[in-house]
Design a protein around this motif. Sequence first.
Motif, PDB file in Angstrom:
ATOM      1  N   ARG A   6       0.937  -1.318   0.048  1.00 26.65           N
ATOM      2  CA  ARG A   6       0.022   0.066   0.045  1.00 26.65           C
ATOM      3  C   ARG A   6       0.976   1.100   0.063  1.00 26.65           C
ATOM      4  O   ARG A   6       0.470   2.310  -0.673  1.00 26.65           O
ATOM      5  CB  ARG A   6      -0.992  -0.041   1.373  1.00 26.65           C
ATOM      6  N   LEU A   7       2.030   1.311   0.757  1.00 30.44           N
ATOM      7  CA  LEU A   7       2.799   2.440   0.998  1.00 30.44           C
ATOM      8  C   LEU A   7       4.091   2.136   0.391  1.00 30.44           C
ATOM      9  O   LEU A   7       4.708   0.997   0.293  1.00 30.44           O
ATOM     10  CB  LEU A   7       2.944   2.799   2.310  1.00 30.44           C
ATOM     11  N   LEU A   8       5.041   3.340  -0.124  1.00 30.88           N
ATOM     12  CA  LEU A   8       6.151   3.216  -0.680  1.00 30.88           C
ATOM     13  C   LEU A   8       7.001   4.447   0.006  1.00 30.88           C
ATOM     14  O   LEU A   8       6.838   5.564  -0.380  1.00 30.88           O
ATOM     15  CB  LEU A   8       6.272   3.278  -2.121  1.00 30.88           C
ATOM     16  N   VAL A   9       7.726   4.060   0.941  1.00 33.67           N
ATOM     17  CA  VAL A   9       8.197   5.379   1.578  1.00 33.67           C
ATOM     18  C   VAL A   9       9.699   5.507   0.971  1.00 33.67           C
ATOM     19  O   VAL A   9      10.640   4.773   0.956  1.00 33.67           O
ATOM     20  CB  VAL A   9       8.514   4.966   3.110  1.00 33.67           C
ATOM     21  N   VAL A  10      10.200   6.653   0.417  1.00 32.01           N
ATOM     22  CA  VAL A  10      11.209   7.036  -0.178  1.00 32.01           C
ATOM     23  C   VAL A  10      11.776   8.328   0.428  1.00 32.01           C
ATOM     24  O   VAL A  10      11.321   8.966   1.043  1.00 32.01           O
ATOM     25  CB  VAL A  10      10.981   7.155  -1.743  1.00 32.01           C
ATOM     26  N   ALA A  11      13.298   8.440   0.177  1.00 38.28           N
ATOM     27  CA  ALA A  11      14.137   9.499   0.746  1.00 38.28           C
ATOM     28  C   ALA A  11      14.034  10.550  -0.261  1.00 38.28           C
ATOM     29  O   ALA A  11      14.486  11.810  -0.249  1.00 38.28           O
ATOM     30  CB  ALA A  11      15.521   9.084   0.891  1.00 38.28           C
ATOM     31  N   GLU A  12      13.733  10.332  -1.724  1.00 36.12           N
ATOM     32  CA  GLU A  12      13.677  11.297  -2.794  1.00 36.12           C
ATOM     33  C   GLU A  12      12.704  12.405  -2.340  1.00 36.12           C
ATOM     34  O   GLU A  12      11.669  12.302  -2.052  1.00 36.12           O
ATOM     35  CB  GLU A  12      13.227  10.546  -4.002  1.00 36.12           C
TER      36      GLU A  12
END
Length: 204
Positions: A6-12
């Motif tokens: 459901r989620l995608l956590v990115v540093a971008e």
Amino acid sequence: MKVRGRLLVVAEKAKTKLKEIEKAHPKLQVISIPADMAFGTGHHATTATVLRMLVDYAKSKEGQPWTMLDLGTGSGVLAIAAEKLGASEAWGCDFDDKAVRVAQENLVRNRTQNVVIEEADVLKWKPSRRWDCVAANLFYDILEDVFPKIVKSMSKHSIVFVSGILRTQADDCLKLGEKAGLVFEEVVIRGKWVTARGRLAGRK
């Protein structure tokens, strides 16, 4: 970091790059949390476990309005995730003014509309309403004093996630939560950290 599909956590944080990531993952809600300042990127065992529990809770509330309280919000990732998962309203606080500033920047970056994050010391904070979902990613000695406030922030249908607890302190910490009026139905251990999901005692 992908969470439960459901989620995608990115540093971008570059807008063009984020659009490319969103286009490449159309089924995931993308959350941008740059690692510029260490207030919780979502990858720490405590935060990652709460994110998984939050996804599961949101799934159970699909089609229904729900609200979230985020105590010790850090980067704001949990409150941001809550809105992206369907929360109609979220409020978070942190005693660190730098964390609050970063979290507020993250709210803008992730285009949140129904999340408010403010500077507040949970030890002095007084609950003024009840929330459907409460997250408290705090250290054991703080949780010890905050458990009664958490209980006052919950209704009979509410759920709570407590995290930031060292494994060596978990038994004593959760017993204090139970003494305050909580029942913990799931306890997850990841390395030296413990996260627990609970509800008010007496709820059926």
